[in-house]
Design an enzyme around this catalytic site. Structure first.
Site, PDB file in Angstrom:
ATOM      1  N   LYS A 202      61.002  52.305  -4.588  1.00 58.54           N
ATOM      2  CA  LYS A 202      60.491  53.514  -5.235  1.00 58.54           C
ATOM      3  C   LYS A 202      61.609  54.117  -6.074  1.00 58.54           C
ATOM      4  CE  LYS A 202      58.385  58.030  -4.283  1.00 58.54           C
ATOM      5  NZ  LYS A 202      57.885  58.946  -3.241  1.00 58.54           N
ATOM      6  N   ARG A 212      53.174  65.640  -8.893  1.00 54.82           N
ATOM      7  CA  ARG A 212      53.766  66.831  -8.270  1.00 54.82           C
ATOM      8  C   ARG A 212      52.942  68.072  -8.572  1.00 54.82           C
ATOM      9  NH1 ARG A 212      59.903  64.802  -9.703  1.00 54.82           N
ATOM     10  NH2 ARG A 212      59.965  63.207  -8.070  1.00 54.82           N
ATOM     11  N   LYS A 225      65.678  63.865  -6.930  1.00 60.93           N
ATOM     12  CA  LYS A 225      65.565  62.972  -5.776  1.00 60.93           C
ATOM     13  C   LYS A 225      66.426  61.716  -5.921  1.00 60.93           C
ATOM     14  CE  LYS A 225      60.980  64.694  -4.598  1.00 60.93           C
ATOM     15  NZ  LYS A 225      59.649  64.398  -4.008  1.00 60.93           N
ATOM     16  N   LYS A 256      57.070  51.162  -7.097  1.00 52.41           N
ATOM     17  CA  LYS A 256      56.573  52.411  -7.671  1.00 52.41           C
ATOM     18  C   LYS A 256      57.644  52.989  -8.582  1.00 52.41           C
ATOM     19  CE  LYS A 256      54.874  56.984  -6.336  1.00 52.41           C
ATOM     20  NZ  LYS A 256      54.643  57.927  -5.231  1.00 52.41           N
ATOM     21  N   SER A 282      50.935  58.732 -11.507  1.00 52.72           N
ATOM     22  CA  SER A 282      50.222  59.776 -12.232  1.00 52.72           C
ATOM     23  C   SER A 282      50.586  59.839 -13.709  1.00 52.72           C
ATOM     24  CB  SER A 282      50.508  61.126 -11.579  1.00 52.72           C
ATOM     25  OG  SER A 282      51.906  61.405 -11.577  1.00 52.72           O
ATOM     26  N   TYR A 321      44.472  55.591  -9.825  1.00 47.67           N
ATOM     27  CA  TYR A 321      43.479  56.650  -9.973  1.00 47.67           C
ATOM     28  C   TYR A 321      42.271  56.161 -10.772  1.00 47.67           C
ATOM     29  CZ  TYR A 321      47.583  59.228  -8.491  1.00 47.67           C
ATOM     30  OH  TYR A 321      48.691  59.645  -7.793  1.00 47.67           O
TER      31      TYR A 321
END
Length: 332
Positions: A202, A212, A225, A256, A282, A321
């Site tokens: 990731k 988010r 992060k 990811k 996303s 999605y």
């Protein structure tokens, strides 16, 4: 080694592309609704379908509407739903205790799906960011995201999800040692059949922004992060991370984001041969869906082409999605 082809005109490669029937006979990579895991956002309330502005066509759903989505997925042939909670800001704390509350949003949605659509596999997210007042995947102490204390909390979260009926646990936190700790805890608690789909590679990506927004973490996040998610410039490191997680007991691994990291998908599948997934995140979705909505591209065609790229790169499946829309197209 590629075979030597007969010279033209004995070899006319366009013969294999001449008609739809012939193209179908020789197509190397195919898509099916069974290739998809559908990520769904769940929120409090009843009868709620709340649009997410940065993700056209995607909504936050109350638990009853998530159950309806699971029935739809089952009818379409989509095998799994992945749950992400939009947690009330009042429940976000330093100790993240809502993460292992037996009656939190994720656990209530899991039970509702199991009651409504028992053939759907439920995947849940293990990370503290939906419950953390600091917006991070782990505990923050003196400005540092601490590893070992976070892993202890992730174990409690995963056991809560398994008790609620989750079939697949998806650790997305990127803490060291969490797969081994989760596997040991699940075995000891009698959840031997619960799968671990590890977010093994990731990346610290800019493609997560709309997500988010969707889970309400954008405003809470302090800093970035990069001390626990991976550097986008690293490929060999991803192989080490995947090897470690498989050695610790992961059943499946994930890369990811998706499309910007198809080379990592290919390397992972060729090197390890384990079930390999990618998350079409996303930001990827928002770009394609937004451009399609504005008529800048053919939305359906770019959707299907993007999903095919994951299979061609070696993935066994993809979190997307687009899952219901793509499944409806594939089902005719």
């Amino acid at each position: 080694m590629q075979p030597t082809l007969a010279p033209f005109p004995a070899t006319r490669l366009r013969r294999l592309r001449r008609t739809p029937a012939i193209r179908a006979l020789v197509q190397e990579t195919t898509l099916s609704p069974a290739d998809f895991i559908w990520p769904v956002f769940v929120r409090d309330g009843e009868g709620v379908v709340e649009p997410i502005a940065s993700m056209p066509g995607v909504n936050r759903l109350s638990v009853d509407k998530v159950a309806e989505a699971a029935i739809e997925a089952q009818a379409l042939g989509i095998p799994a739903i992945c749950l992400f909670p939009y947690t009330d800001p009042a429940l976000k704390t330093e100790d993240c205790a809502e993460a292992w509350n037996p009656d939190n949003l994720s656990n209530r949605a899991t039970r509702a799906i199991k009651a409504a659509a028992p053939n759907i596999a439920v995947m849940t997210d293990v990370a503290l960011d939906p419950y953390n007042i600091n917006g991070h995947d782990g505990f923050v102490e003196a400005g540092e995201i601490v590893n070992d204390r976070t892993v202890e909390a992730l174990v409690k979260q995963a056991l809560s999800q398994a008790d609620a009926g989750a079939d697949i646990i998806g650790p997305s936190d990127m803490m060291d040692g969490r797969i081994g700790a989760l596997r040991d805890a699940l075995e000891s608690a009698g959840h031997q059949n619960v799968l671990l789909l590890s977010y093994a590679a990731k990346y610290a990506s800019a493609f997560y922004g709309p997500f988010r927004d969707a889970v309400g973490a954008s405003g809470a996040l302090k800093g970035d992060k990069k001390t626990y998610q991976q550097d986008p410039g690293n490929s060999d490191e991803a192989m080490r991370l995947i090897a470690r997680d498989l050695n610790e007991g992961a059943d499946m691994v994930m890369v990811k984001p998706g499309m910007p990291y198809l080379d990592i998908c290919r390397r992972a599948k060729e090197m390890f041969g384990a079930p390999t997934f990618a998350y079409q995140v996303s930001g990827e979705y928002a770009m394609l869906a937004g451009a399609g909505e504005r008529g800048w591209v053919d939305g359906e065609k770019v959707m299907m082409e993007s999903l095919m790229s994951f299979k061609r790169a070696g993935c066994d499946g993809v979190l997307t999605y687009f899952a219901p829309a793509a499944a409806r197209l594939l089902n005719g």
